[in-house]
Each structure stands twice: as C-alpha cells, then as structure tokens.
Design an enzyme around this catalytic site. Structure first.
Site, mmCIF file in Angstrom:
data_model
loop_
_atom_site.group_PDB
_atom_site.id
_atom_site.type_symbol
_atom_site.label_atom_id
_atom_site.label_comp_id
_atom_site.label_asym_id
_atom_site.label_seq_id
_atom_site.Cartn_x
_atom_site.Cartn_y
_atom_site.Cartn_z
ATOM 1 N N HIS A 185 -9.206 -0.268 -31.623
ATOM 2 C CA HIS A 185 -9.263 0.733 -32.830
ATOM 3 C C HIS A 185 -8.832 0.669 -33.672
ATOM 4 O O HIS A 185 -7.413 0.948 -33.726
ATOM 5 C CB HIS A 185 -10.348 2.061 -32.027
ATOM 6 N N ASP B 84 -4.586 4.928 -25.570
ATOM 7 C CA ASP B 84 -6.217 5.809 -26.665
ATOM 8 C C ASP B 84 -7.334 6.852 -25.724
ATOM 9 O O ASP B 84 -7.450 4.890 -25.358
ATOM 10 C CB ASP B 84 -6.240 4.901 -27.676
ATOM 11 N N GLN C 87 -11.996 6.593 -25.070
ATOM 12 C CA GLN C 87 -13.173 5.761 -24.305
ATOM 13 C C GLN C 87 -12.968 6.686 -23.216
ATOM 14 O O GLN C 87 -13.900 6.890 -21.856
ATOM 15 C CB GLN C 87 -13.817 5.022 -24.481
ATOM 16 N N CYS D 43 -15.188 -0.112 -35.785
ATOM 17 C CA CYS D 43 -13.501 0.334 -36.173
ATOM 18 C C CYS D 43 -12.882 -1.312 -35.303
ATOM 19 O O CYS D 43 -11.145 -0.578 -35.260
ATOM 20 C CB CYS D 43 -13.249 1.871 -36.154
ATOM 21 N N LYS E 219 -16.133 13.918 -27.958
ATOM 22 C CA LYS E 219 -16.848 12.556 -27.628
ATOM 23 C C LYS E 219 -16.511 12.296 -25.494
ATOM 24 O O LYS E 219 -16.787 12.453 -24.511
ATOM 25 C CB LYS E 219 -15.872 11.017 -27.674
HETATM 26 C C1 LIG Z 1 -11.433 3.705 -28.365
HETATM 27 C C2 LIG Z 1 -11.446 4.900 -29.890
HETATM 28 N N1 LIG Z 1 -10.108 5.366 -30.082
HETATM 29 C C3 LIG Z 1 -10.233 6.086 -31.167
HETATM 30 C C4 LIG Z 1 -11.476 6.518 -31.618
HETATM 31 C C5 LIG Z 1 -10.987 7.679 -33.069
HETATM 32 O O1 LIG Z 1 -11.365 8.935 -32.462
HETATM 33 P P1 LIG Z 1 -11.817 9.871 -33.555
HETATM 34 O O2 LIG Z 1 -12.371 9.617 -34.463
HETATM 35 O O3 LIG Z 1 -12.112 11.192 -32.341
HETATM 36 O O4 LIG Z 1 -10.028 10.956 -33.938
HETATM 37 C C6 LIG Z 1 -12.271 6.263 -31.446
HETATM 38 C C7 LIG Z 1 -13.767 6.753 -31.858
HETATM 39 O O5 LIG Z 1 -14.099 6.829 -32.613
HETATM 40 C C8 LIG Z 1 -12.260 5.130 -30.199
HETATM 41 O O6 LIG Z 1 -13.457 4.773 -29.927
#
Ligand SMILES: Cc1ncc(COP(=O)(O)O)c(C=O)c1O
Ligand SMILES: Cc1ncc(COP(=O)(O)O)c(C=O)c1O
Lengths: 154, 405, 405, 154
Positions: free
Chosen positions: C121, C198, C201, C362, C224
């Site tokens: 991401h 990260d 998920q 993303c 999430k």
């Molecule tokens: C795999 C992954 N990493 C990072 C993020 C970023 O998380 P957040 O937008 O809650 O900071 C997300 C979700 O948008 C994600 O699905």
C-alpha cells in the site's frame, strides 16, 4: 478515611514540616527522582556504615504535601536498616499504597507501621499514588546506584 | 444569551461527580462536548458510515461530501481565503510539528533564528527544538513582563537580522494574556519574517479572522473547541502549503506512484495522508455550528465577565496569588497558595466537584521564569457561571482550612 | 456462531441505502462499527469526559485509567511483552511514518537498502521514499508470482548484504495474499535485518501474536478493526522504541524542558505528543472486546468460508477475472471485467446497494505490474454472509447486461 | 434519467467505441490530465490552424465509460471552434454537469447540445463528475499550454 483526615492526620505534620529535609554529610549513596507531570523532584541521600547499615538518610526537593510526608516518614524509618531490609520495606509499602489492606514486613515495628498507614488513604486518589511513591523508588535507585534519574509512572 | 440554557446542551452537567455537581474549570485543557456534536458522531457511525474519498459507492460519496463540508465551514469560520488552506490533523500538536518539520526541510537554514516566547506551550517549543538539533537553528525567547504579557516592543527587541520565523501563542494557557498577533504579524512581515500562531486557546475563545490576523499558519485543537478528540486544524496560507514538501506519506496524498519516483497530490490531499479522522471531522461541523449559534461576540463577552469576576474574587482572597495580570486577558485564572502545593489544592478542590488543573500546564519555561514548580489553574468555557467561580473560591477556603491558613 | 445475530450488533444494517439493503463489501477500506463501540464513545463524551494524564481531578483520573486500560487490552490481544510497546497513533499511516522517520534519523544510513514488496500500500512505500530522498537509501521490491503472492524464496532472493530492513504487508489489500511473516522475520533476523509489518489488513482478520511473529514493528488501523476513525496502533519492540528518537514533539512527551535543552519522557509517553484521541482509544477497548467475544478463530473460519464461496462464484462467472489466486488468502476479492472499467462496475453495483471499491486501492505499483489501471474490489468483514456474495454476483450480471456482455 | 439509461443512451456508444481516440498528426497544442484517485489518465491533442481555429482534436488514454464518452463527444464538437468559443463551451458544460438544468452557449448547435445532454445524468453521481470533466479541464490546459498535468478534484 476521607481527604480531610488523610491530610490532617499526619501529612500535614510531615508535609508542612518534613523531617530529614537536608543533605546528609558524607553520604555515600544518592539518587534523583522526578515526576515530569507535576514537577515534583527529589534527591535522596543515604549514608551506609561499614556493616552496610543505613546510618543516616535525608532528602532535598520540592513537591506536594503527600510526597514530602512520604519522604519524611521514609527517611525516618529506614535508618538502622540494611539494604535487604530496606528493599523489603519498599516492596511492602508499594504493595500497601496500591492495593494491600495492611503492611506485613517483619522489619517494621508496630509504631512504624502505624506511621506508614496514615499514607494509606492515598490509595483512593490514584493520581496521587506516584506522589507517595516517588521518594521510595528514588531510594531504591540510590541503593542500586543507578545513574539515571527515576521517573515515576503509573 | 441564557447560560443555563446553553449548559443544558452539555449532557455531562446532568451527571453527579462523586455526589457533587460538576464545576468544570478545566476547559483550557479540554472542553466538554455539546449534545449535537456527540449525536452527530453517533448518527454518522450508525447510519452513514463509510471511509472518505476512496470509494464511489453511495455511502462513500455522502461521507466525502460531509467531510468536505466541514472544511468549508472551518474556512468560513476562520475567514480563510481558500478551502484548501484548511488541513485536518490529529491535533494542534501535530499541526505545529507539520509546520516546523516542513519549514525545516525546505525553508529554514542552519544559523537561522526562530523567535518564540516564554509563554509557549511545549507543543510550540519542542518541534522547533527538533530543528535546533537537526538543522542547527537558534531559538530565541521573547520575555514576559511583570503582568505576564508579551508586548509588541519585546518582540521587536528580540528580532535580529537572522530571525526567519516567529511562533507565538494567541492566548497564554497560563497567564491568559492575549498576544497582539495582528501587530506582531505586521511587524514581522515588514521584515520578511513568517508568523506561526498556536491558536489552541485562541480558537475556542476569540474571534478568528485569518485575513485580519494575516499570520502564515494557525494551529487549532478541536477538542478544546467543543469538538471531538483526535482532531486538529492547520490553517496555512496557500502559497506556503503549495511550496512546502509533504509531511507524512501514504494513501491519498499522492499523484503518481512508480517504483523509482513519486509525485504528490494537490492541496489539501498532500497533507492528509492515510485515512483521516472521518467521524471527528464530520462532527466538528456541529461544534462550529454550536459556536456560531451563540455568536463569538457573546462567547467573548460572557467569558470576559467571568474572568473579571473570578479575578476579583481571588484577588480578595488572601493567601491566593494570581499569576499574571495582563490587560488583555482570556478565561484563564492561574494561581498559587503560599504553603500549599498546587496538586494538593487540586485534590482538595476535587472533593467538592471542582475540576481544575495543577502542574506546569506544559509551560515549564514559564514556571521556571516565575520560579515556581507548578501552579493551579481554573479555566472557563461557555458553560461556566459566576456560581462556579463562587464555588471555586469557597473550595479554596476549605483547602486553606485544611492547611491551617 | 450466528452471523445474523452478529450483524444485528451493527446498527447501520437497519438502514436502507437508496431503498436497498446495504450489502457492504468494502471492509478492507473501513469496517462498519458495532453498537457497543459507538455507545462507548457516546457514554464517554456525555458522562465521563475529560482530557487524559494531565489533571488530577476525578474525571481526569478516571479517563486516564480508561485510556490505559485500552493499552493493556491491546497488549494482551496482540500478545506483546510490555504494555509500553503499544503506542497510539492517528492511524496505520502515521504509525508507518513514525517508524520510517525515527529509523531514518538514527539507524538507516546512506546506501542502506530497504526491501518492500510489489503488494505494498502507498502507506508502506511513500514513508520509505521520503528516506530515499533525504538519506539516499535504496528501495528494492520483492516481486509477486503468478498467483499474486510474495514467497519466502522471493524475499530471500532480494536480500543483499546492504538490506537493513524489510517492510511488508501482513495481508494484501488487493490479492488477499497472506504473507509468511513469521518465516520472513526468522530469515531476516538471522541476517540482522529489522522487520516492519503493515498490519492494516492482518489485524482485523488474522490471529495476532507478536511473540510468534517476532517482527520488530507492527502497524494497525483501528477503523478497519471495528473501531473508531482517527486511531491507529504502533507495536514496537521495547528495545527499539527506547532506542529511537521521538517523532513528534509537544506536551506530554517530555521529561524536562529548559531554554537550552529538552529531555524526553519514557515509553509510551515519548511517542504520544499532545492530546491524544482520548475518546477513540477508550472506545477501541470495546472493538477488542467485540472481536474477543466472537473469537478470532471463528472470525477467520467465517471469512475463509466466505472468500472460498465468493471465489467460486466469480470464477464461474465468465468475463470476470479475479486478481491473484494465493493459496493463503484473506477476505479480499479483486477483479476486473474485460470491457467494463472498474469505476463503472462500482457505480452500477451501487445502484443495487452493493458497496465495493474501484481504483488502484493505493497500490499503484501492483496495478502497473498487472498492467491494469484499476480494479474492482469486494472485501468482507465478520457481518457478511453468502447472500451478500450472491447479490454481488447478481449485480455483476446486471452490469454485464448494461454493457452488452 | 436512471443509471441504466445514462449508460445506455450514449455513453456506451461513445464509451465503448470512442471517437478521436488517436493522436492528431502535427498537433500544436496538447496537455495531459489524470485522476489520482481512480487512475484515469488522458492526453488531449489540438491542432489549430492559422486563424486559431481547431482543425483537429483527439485524445489518448484510458478510463471509465463516462470519461471516454465525455472525451469522445468533446473532441468531436470542438472542431471548428476557436479558443474563445471552446472555452465558453467548457464553462457551459461544467456548469451543466454540476448544477445547471441546461446548456446555454450560443456556440453550440441544438444537435451538439443534445449530444452533450446525455452526459447530464452524471450529475446524480457526484463521485463520477470528475470522470466527465477530466478531458475538458485538460483541453483548457492545452489551450493555455500549461506544462503541468491537470489533476481533477471535486
Ligand atoms: C494494507 C494497508 N496498508 C495501509 C493502509 C493505510 O491505513 P490508514 O489509511 O488507516 O492509515 C491501508 C488502508 O487504507 C491498507 O489496506
Ligand atoms: C497553548 C496550547 N498550545 C498547544 C496545546 C496542545 O494542543 P493539543 O494537545 O490538543 O495538541 C495546548 C493544549 O494542550 C495549549 O493550551
């Protein structure tokens, strides 16, 4: 014990006119402690004799009535104890101030226990527990001759 | 304006706190929340929830619009020129870190000087200290006068040819002094110096007009402004926000992402990396509506009355010593009682349901200057009454009794 | 486990969305919120509100305890060794920025290599890109195989003597691939390489055991995970969090502040500058309780069933092409339909109340690799049922009809 | 207009088989636009003659049916217009797609208006408005010969 009683019973006496608020001459152990949240700070001095017995204990610093009273009582009753005994008393005190209904250490006289128990009311004021324990943690550091300052956390 | 009516809009005052009515005098720390704000959060989560800006389905579109509506409301409330000058952050502290970090990356140079004041909250000092460490900038301190104020003259005196930036609080969270931000900005701009304002205490209590103040950045803490926790606002002039590099990287703030290069999105996305505090932003719209429904002039009038009343009461109370006596003063009453530590004061007042704060209030520099380790602070919000200050005074008297004063 | 019962705990499913029942298949974006979480926010704001850690009055003490309770709950839930290894942030994006920034300040050196994957991401790429710019580190990409997986072998192949850090997703938000984090960490540690995960998920859908994974950092997005927006968690091993410099500066994170020097507080305060997302942290405790009440094994079983069912359905649907076919797959179904742009799919599905996401999610690197500009993504949460996937399939058929497929 | 109608009426025709999806030979104005959110991207080419009249217009890129249809219709009807006329048409189109019930520009024939109006249904899908407007913003950039890419925002 209500708050008025907590303050009045002994804190006021010790807190307003703490004992041993001075620097022990010829101390051979010391440590500083502080509480960043409220700005309390303390410097504990110990003088151990050849038999590792606390000959004198004192403190410098500023803080609320509870922390001053606690340091005052502590420095009084720690005199004449060795490191092992002192640390057991610390444990006992910390246990009491957080949860235990009474003090159990065999190194404390009934009279000493009574004096310490007047701090027990602090239990009901969780935010103030660290005021009561700062000098005790600092004393342990002095024994351990840690170089870093002690900071109290919950 | 009927304060009893307004107070009824805050559900917490229906509660008994340890069998007492709540006399909440800790609003400079964080304000209580009106029902409409809490209800909005509730409604959003239970009926409308979706993430913002990322999906094209109905809920996502609606949430995105609500989110952007708040941006427009904030823009109007603070009279910013462009909607894109409003950036949501997690708090004023983050907003100030964002400014210091990005200016440090591309504007401030080794040897440059930043002028702050002895009144500053740690949140408006530590971020600059980071640059002192990493970039070798210098930090100068404008000093308070006898009344706990920072004057225009003092600022002028402390400006040197190397001063590139002035960062000041709008309203001191200890002495209550309101700084002459407009005049300071005029002076600074005439010398090509940027002005950053820590508006944490200004935003909930003063009229906000970015065109009039003309500062380059203004940081707001929403939880002090009758809004939700976990949210802040950074206002920055468009030219700065466009010119400066991004602060955090992640989803939503990019334009194009390749293995060997990345380009960043436009304002305000550039500064809103990752999923934002969606529900909080949407609810903050109601905080603004709440303030607007009362009218900031009325807020200011009411709080000025309160502080005048409280000041008189405490001045008459012997053994109480007020900290600072600024001519232009917001709703903060800090004090000490000779012979009683502020923490003991706060604990004893709390027994009567009077909530104040004790400590250095994140202003250690100021307390050092005043040569006191800590102080007690009563601060007011729109829901406070003169009776609250009477109770404060009465509880202080109880406290004195316990300490035989 | 009764999913209908569980679904009833989410008030949003009582709503009609444009006259349709809501078929929410966008949980990888953000999950819906159970009533207990929303109610907790409500209760806190209306009955218990105070700022945390700064005042000694009753409400402040109670709030501080509640706040710290959540830290303990998170510690237990993810099986961290120490409570102080849990840092609250505004989101996973901030958590990853914190890690990259502080490692960049004091650990990574010019020429060092960071290994990430093509599945990452943007939030787990842009922060490292910042270091590429500022510190001249190099970023390498582990490549996906035919199934959209990242294998241990591929990671091993991409490690060089200069690799100092590996930063990987636990579960891909596009292909659904679950990475062998434990094995990758073992390998990395055997070579003295740090591992950052990260967990956006992973956290809502997998069993979390930091002792088993043994990674050095793990980032979580609370929104999430059936929790409030504006909140994230960074888990970091104590030795790292103690050794690394602070990230943001401000109130609460300091030890001693003088005009010429500042020392920082202990963990976790050091990384929690300024007023935190108090209400959100306190409510997040209920999200964890909610997940615990179901049991993560049950969550995993239910979601595995769903994804298997959905995968079969879509595989049978001609013109639908699934993206990735990992052996170890979480609840994400990304797909394309030849001749229909994903945005058109999402808009058309939305007319039936089916909420999915379209775009690059993303993950532009991944989409470049797959040579598609965008994809459609249906992702599941604990409240989804097989009927939801039937409806997805049916709406896809409507979409095909509109496009004459 | 419901969604099915929106898609069927003309988007499908233009969206699936867009016109002018090529690169004008000898173009003398061009610009790129993209939509970071959904990955749509477009490159608009214009060829102006000596009288500054658009002789040919074309585009390359990929995107959803709505953006393709919009670019297709736009490049068709812009031919034969000068810059001033083209920009007025853009304004008119943007106004219509966001709020106005109808098109007003005197530079559009009834037939052209009818063609454009089949995009009006997009109004009800706010998230998709930028799909419909990307090519139009990009064309303005081409006229202005801005060097930067256009990014659509709400
Ligand atoms: C795999 C992954 N990493 C990072 C993020 C970023 O998380 P957040 O937008 O809650 O900071 C997300 C979700 O948008 C994600 O699905
Ligand atoms: C003057 C001032 N500046 C900065 C801050 C920091 O704001 P926050 O903690 O909301 O980030 C505060 C409040 O704590 C404040 O009163």
């Amino acid at each position: 014990m209500n708050l008025k009683e907590l303050y009045q019973e002994i804190i006021l006496e010790h807190g307003k006119n703490p004992r041993n608020l001075r620097k022990t001459e010829g101390f051979n152990k010391d440590a500083k402690g502080n509480n960043p949240l409220c700005g309390d700070n303390i410097h504990v001095y110990l003088k151990l004799n050849g038999q590792k017995i606390v000959e004198d204990a004192s403190f410098e610093g500023s803080g609320c009535a509870i922390s001053m009273a606690s340091a005052s009582i502590m420095t009084d009753l720690i005199k004449g104890k060795n490191e092992h005994e002192a640390k057991e008393i610390v444990e006992d005190f910390l246990g009491m101030i957080k949860e235990n209904p009474e003090l159990k250490s065999k190194y404390l006289s009934e009279d000493e226990k009574t004096k310490l128990m007047c701090l027990s009311g602090v239990k009901q004021y969780p935010m103030r527990v660290k005021c009561a324990t700062l000098s005790w943690h600092t004393m342990v550091s002095a024994f351990d001759e840690e170089m870093e300052e002690v900071k109290t956390e919950n | 304006m009927n304060i009893d009516q307004i107070k009824k809009e805050f559900p917490i005052f229906d509660e008994k706190i340890q069998n007492n009515d709540l006399v909440y005098l800790d609003s400079a720390n964080s304000s209580q929340k009106p029902k409409i704000v809490v209800d909005r959060i509730n409604e959003f989560y239970t009926k409308q929830f979706s993430n913002v800006g990322r999906s094209v389905h109905y809920l996502a579109v609606a949430a995105t619009n609500l989110y952007e509506n708040t941006r427009t409301s904030v823009q109007k409330y603070i009279n910013a020129k462009h909607k894109n000058e409003i950036v949501f952050t997690k708090g004023a502290t983050e907003a100030l870190n964002l400014v210091a970090n990005t200016l440090g990356q591309s504007y401030l140079q080794e040897g440059d000087e930043v002028l702050i004041t002895e009144l500053e909250h740690h949140s408006n000092y530590v971020p600059w200290h980071f640059l002192r460490k990493s970039k070798n900038i210098k930090i100068n301190f404008a000093e308070i006068n006898e009344e706990g104020e920072i004057t225009l003259e003092e600022i002028e005196k402390k400006i040197t040819p190397k001063t590139k930036l002035i960062s000041i609080t709008h309203l001191s969270n200890v002495t209550g002094a309101i700084l002459p931000v407009k005049e300071i900005t005029q002076l600074a701009h005439s010398k090509g110096i940027i002005v950053v304002v820590d508006g944490c205490q200004g935003a909930p209590h003063l009229k906000l007009d970015m065109q009039e103040l003309d500062c380059d950045f203004y940081a707001i803490s929403c939880h002090k402004m009758y809004g939700p926790t976990g949210l802040g606002v950074l206002y920055g002039k468009k030219k700065w926000l466009e010119e400066l590099p991004p602060y955090q990287g992640g989803g939503g703030m990019i334009n194009e992402v390749k293995k060997d290069r990345i380009s960043y999105g436009e304002l305000p996305n550039k500064y809103e990396a990752g999923t934002m505090a969606t529900a909080q932003v949407i609810a903050f719209d109601k905080s603004i509506k709440f303030l607007e429904s009362i009218g900031i002039e009325n807020v200011m009038k009411h709080e000025a009355d309160l502080v005048e009343y409280g000041q008189e009461l405490l001045q008459k109370n012997n053994s109480v010593k007020l900290i600072g006596n600024p001519k232009n003063k917001g709703g903060v009453l800090s004090f000490i009682i000779e012979g009683v530590h502020p923490h003991d004061i706060a604990t004893i007042l709390d027994e009567d349901g009077v909530a104040i704060r004790a400590g250095h209030h994140c202003c250690q520099i100021l307390h050092d200057k005043l040569n006191i380790p800590a102080s007690a602070r009563a601060s007011v919000g729109i829901y406070n009454t003169k009776e609250d200050l009477d109770q404060l005074n009465e509880s202080i008297n109880n406290c004195k009794k316990i300490f035989d004063l």
